[in-house]
Enzyme design. Structure first.
Site, mmCIF file in Angstrom:
data_model
loop_
_atom_site.group_PDB
_atom_site.id
_atom_site.type_symbol
_atom_site.label_atom_id
_atom_site.label_comp_id
_atom_site.label_asym_id
_atom_site.label_seq_id
_atom_site.Cartn_x
_atom_site.Cartn_y
_atom_site.Cartn_z
ATOM 1 N N PHE A 199 0.826 -1.215 0.000
ATOM 2 C CA PHE A 199 0.000 0.000 0.000
ATOM 3 C C PHE A 199 0.858 1.262 0.000
ATOM 4 O O PHE A 199 0.627 2.188 -0.787
ATOM 5 C CB PHE A 199 -0.922 -0.028 1.224
ATOM 6 N N ASP A 200 1.848 1.323 0.885
ATOM 7 C CA ASP A 200 2.707 2.510 0.991
ATOM 8 C C ASP A 200 3.414 2.815 -0.325
ATOM 9 O O ASP A 200 3.418 3.951 -0.808
ATOM 10 C CB ASP A 200 3.771 2.307 2.067
ATOM 11 N N THR A 201 4.033 1.762 -0.888
ATOM 12 C CA THR A 201 4.793 1.953 -2.127
ATOM 13 C C THR A 201 3.895 2.438 -3.253
ATOM 14 O O THR A 201 4.246 3.377 -3.987
ATOM 15 C CB THR A 201 5.465 0.629 -2.532
#
Length: 410
Positions: A199-201
């Site tokens: 999700f972050d990437t």
């Protein structure tokens, strides 16, 4: 949508409204949750100069995590609880951020591996309106990190992979210490498909491609020896995410141009250059074109040397030039002129092949002249003549590609 006065305007809010919402995603953390939230709450109360909220996002825990969370909400002012029936850190963050009314949203891991002294520097550029997202980085020279060799190698390898595969310019995608403006989250979160650790990437890559400002803060970070992250499963999921996102970027499936326009982050343009002035954007294009050209020339020479003894000078020159010309056009299309997707791709490659034909004429002509002068020229002399001819062909290639691509940038 709350635009907060535009992408660069300072945030204004009522004194009683939370300016910052810090989300703690948890799964089966009944032991660590209490000490973590109390420590974070004490730090924010003592050092954060704005109203805040802490949201515990419970990822379908099967132990007493939810009971502990509800107890903390009753004990500490400004602590809220969000329960989800499905696991996934990305799912928890997306749900918590979407439900929050705070103009600045953040999250950190429950183990508080990151020194909390970095929290205010993390969110300050978002509160002022200067930046759109902020991340803690463990890979800056001034960061201080304590963790095992295996995690260090995996982290650095992953971030190198992102730089090569997705052209990421941020340094640390996996550090569990990030923040985002709420108005930016409203537009980005619907485009983020991953609900787990990728999700972050995915969010950061989309933000970068949309022209948003990503602020990086060096952090002091101590690895949690009791971390329950399955490294192998997470790595495989991340690789699948890289492949999926890479395909979406190559095919132009994401509305990045619309996001740039919506956030007002289209490339800056100035007045048309007057006679004798340098055109807008030309210096940066020249630098990138030169870098691509150096790589292409090295590849060309390697191919030529590898096939010279088998095919002969002229056929080897033709093969090496053709292969590197196609790769050169694709690289310049994306890196030098900022064009992605398939729109006009055939036309651009046709222009690249025209440049290839001119380059072939120059290099073949130079080889022919050399062999007239010397029937069996020394190999270094032959390579030097080819490099000089390629330099002339490179100048022609830049002029042709810039004329064909520069005004079609998306």
């Amino acid at each position: 949508m709350n635009t907060l006065g535009g992408p660069r305007a300072a945030i204004r809010t009522r004194p009683t409204a939370a300016v910052l919402d810090v989300v703690i995603p948890v799964y089966n953390e009944e032991v660590d949750l209490g000490p973590c939230v109390r420590r974070l709450h004490a730090h924010l109360s003592a050092h954060f100069p704005y109203p805040f909220q802490i949201t515990i996002a419970d990822n379908a825990s099967v132990d007493d995590t939810l009971t502990v969370a509800n107890g903390l909400a009753g004990e500490l002012p400004g602590v809220e609880v969000l329960h989800l029936d499905a696991k996934g850190r990305g799912r928890a963050l997306s749900a918590a951020w979407s439900a929050s009314s705070a103009p600045v949203l953040a999250y950190m891991d429950v183990d508080l591996s990151t020194d909390l002294a970095a929290l205010l520097p993390l969110v300050a550029p978002l509160i002022s309106g200067h930046s759109d997202l902020a991340i803690g980085t463990r890979l800056a020279r001034t960061s201080r990190v304590v963790r095992g060799t295996k995690r260090e190698v995996i982290s650095r390898a992953y971030n190198l992979l992102l730089r090569g595969a997705l052209a990421a310019r941020f340094s640390d995608a996996q550090c569990g210490f990030k923040a985002i403006r709420a108005d930016v989250a409203v537009e980005l979160l619907p485009l983020v498909r991953d609900t787990g650790w990728f999700f972050d990437t995915e969010m950061l890559v989309l933000a970068q491609r949309a022209g948003l400002r990503i602020h990086e803060v060096p952090v002091d970070w101590v690895d949690d020896p009791d971390s329950r992250v399955d490294i192998v499963a997470t790595a495989l999921a991340d690789l699948r995410g890289v492949g999926r996102l890479g395909r979406a970027l190559l095919t132009g499936a994401l509305p990045l141009a619309d996001l740039r326009a919506q956030f007002g982050r289209a490339p800056l343009t100035g007045p048309r250059a007057l006679p004798g002035q340098v055109p807008v954007g030309l210096p940066r294009q020249l630098v990138r074109f030169a870098a691509v050209g150096v790589a292409s020339t090295l590849a060309y020479l390697l191919l030529f040397v590898a096939t010279r003894g088998i095919l002969g000078a002229q056929p080897a020159n033709l093969l090496a030039l053709l292969v590197t010309a196609v790769a050169n056009t694709a690289a310049n299309r994306r890196l030098t002129f900022g064009i992605s997707g398939r729109r006009h791709a055939a036309r651009h490659h046709a222009q690249g092949l025209l440049a290839f034909a001119l380059g072939l004429a120059l290099t073949s002509g130079a080889l022919a002249v050399l062999h007239v002068v010397s029937a069996v020229p020394a190999r270094p002399v032959e390579l030097a003549v080819l490099v000089a001819a390629n330099l002339a062909a490179t100048v022609l290639r830049f002029v042709l590609l810039r004329l064909g691509m520069h005004h079609r940038r998306t």
